[in-house]
Design an enzyme around this catalytic site. Structure first.
Site: not given
Ligand code: BG6
Length: 474
Positions: A239, A186, A330, A244, A220, A152, A182, A49
């Site tokens: 999330d 890994k 988190k 994941h 995390e 996602k 993602h 934007r």
């Molecule tokens: C993301 C989430 O998909 O994955 C984040 O939106 C999270 O909140 C992250 O921190 C964690 O990814 P990784 O690769 O650091 O474990």
């Protein structure tokens, strides 16, 4: 010139100045092009934007990459020659027509392949409108193939994800749609399959006869950071768990696919999802770290969960009766992603009380990050008298064996360009995962506070006690 005869595809990134594009996607594209040894198979067109020109965007990225220590000569050249930008202004039909025109100019001017990757690094709520507009303006109709990439969460719950899916399928075939998780990029996550299906020693124990329970932890240290606007509407279940953690679970639990390709692997993953029993609201614990509502941009009365733990069961021949415990949060004590496979106790305790079945042995811990590796814990007799048993371990560490691991986004970008969907999430997987979690979201579990730097709310420990278990390593 130098690039003649070389296939260069156009990578169009919506949300190009956003958190995801800046921190994950663009560095990965950079690393990917670097790994192609000077041959750069893609040109990036950032779309956002903000009213930046090509040079404004290049400066923006230069500053960002410099801060991250990524700014070397390859990076400078990449930014100079392979990065462009279009500002979308208010995002009306005219803006999108302008974008479409620019795309064609770039393709023709640089002699690109006409293949287009449209990468939507955008918040879920904005995606339907953007898809409609870009299709209407012809951005999705190049002279080569077009692939669309979504991040996602895909939708917000079952019904919104079905709506999104129907919308996408109006304009794209399933083999053009790349849903990124993602975690599947890994190496250590992919290896769950290779490890299981190429070693009989573990696979023969990989069932209800020998496994007592399985625990998946993604903890995390970071908090919500600068992502308040995204995160507070999403929460930990959407999330992390819905995607994941569920992806890790399916790889741990699935049967051997008939062949190693996208249809067979996805088919087996869907079977796992369909065998999961409805998750009971009382088997879910939500938490929020203290201080979350003081974070910039977070409403003072936010009930958003930053932690989630739950128990589920997979009703099939292999797993009937084996509880799976999942947790993520988190601002926890440390950053670790791991799978703990807790084996059963020996049927008879011969060396009582020395072999009182403890949580520390008969345990396989698969660490997906950091410190990637495997640890197998078992008991041995300590030398001498009196009889004493001690837990020892066999360990394997990726880094010692292989050095640094490739970046997950880089791997997935290569797969998108190559047209390989094995490591992407299918429409069925998304739907079946939302089918599991939407009732939980609707039940709105109570959110318990926890201390930053802790292991999460005490209620998550109580969840396991209720089933006579405890978290491994606690
Ligand atoms: C993301 C989430 O998909 O994955 C984040 O939106 C999270 O909140 C992250 O921190 C964690 O990814 P990784 O690769 O650091 O474990």
């Amino acid at each position: 010139g130098k690039w003649q005869g070389v296939v260069v595809d156009l990578f169009i990134i919506f949300g190009a100045t956003g958190d995801l594009a800046r921190n994950k996607l663009l560095p990965a594209i950079l690393a990917y092009t670097r790994s192609c040894k000077g041959y750069i198979p893609l040109t990036v067109l950032g779309v956002g934007r903000r009213d930046l020109g090509d040079n404004g965007f290049r400066d923006f990225l230069t500053r960002h990459f410099r801060e991250r220590g990524l700014l070397n000569n390859i990076c400078r050249r990449f930014l100079r020659e392979f990065v462009y930008y279009v500002g979308l202004g208010s995002g009306g039909p005219n803006d999108y027509r302008g974008l479409s025109k620019r795309v064609m100019e770039i393709e023709q001017g640089l002699g690109l392949s006409g293949n287009r990757v449209i990468y939507l690094a955008l918040p879920p709520k904005t995606i339907p409108d953007v898809v409609e507009e870009l299709v209407a303006a012809g951005v999705s109709r190049g002279s080569g193939w077009t692939r669309i990439v979504l991040e996602k969460p895909f939708g917000y719950d079952l019904s919104s994800s079905e709506t999104l899916d129907a919308l996408l399928h109006n304009y794209f075939k399933e083999d053009q749609i790349y849903r990124i998780d993602h975690y599947l990029g890994k190496e250590t996550v992919q290896n769950l399959l290779f490890f299981r299906f190429s070693n009989v020693v573990f696979e023969s124990l990989w069932n209800r006869d020998w496994i007592d329970n399985i625990q998946i932890t993604v903890s995390e240290e970071i908090g919500v950071g600068s992502r308040a606007a995204y995160y507070d509407e999403i929460g930990a279940l959407r999330d992390m768990v819905q995607n994941h953690l569920i992806q890790i679970l399916t790889l741990v639990a699935m049967e051997m696919p008939t062949t190693f390709d996208a249809p067979s692997v996805r088919y087996e993953k869907v079977k796992v999802l369909r065998s999961i029993q409805p998750i009971l609201p009382e088997d879910v614990v939500f938490g929020q770290y203290r201080g979350y509502t003081d974070e910039p941009g977070i409403p003072k009365d936010s009930k958003c969960e930053t932690y989630s733990a739950l128990k589920l069961e997979i009703s099939n021949l292999r797993w009937q009766g084996v509880p799976f415990f999942l947790r993520t949060g988190k601002r926890l004590k440390r950053r670790v992603t791991r799978v703990d496979v807790v084996f059963r106790c020996t049927p008879r305790a011969l060396f009582k009380p020395f072999d009182a079945c403890s949580l520390r042995s008969n345990l396989l811990t698969i660490t997906l990050q950091p410190d990637e590796g495997f640890d197998l814990f078992f008991d041995v007799k300590m030398p001498g008298q009196p009889i004493r048993l001690e837990t020892q371990r066999l360990s394997f560490r990726y880094e010692e064996a292989f050095g640094e691991l490739p970046d997950p986004y880089g791997t997935l970008i290569g797969d998108i360009l190559a047209g390989d969907q094995t490591l992407f999430v299918s429409a069925d997987e998304v739907r079946d995962s939302w089918r599991l979690f939407t009732p939980i979201l609707e039940a709105r579990p109570k959110v318990f506070p926890y201390e930053p730097g802790s292991n999460g709310p005490i209620e998550a420990d109580e969840l396991l006690s209720r089933f006579g278990r405890s978290w491994a390593g606690s």
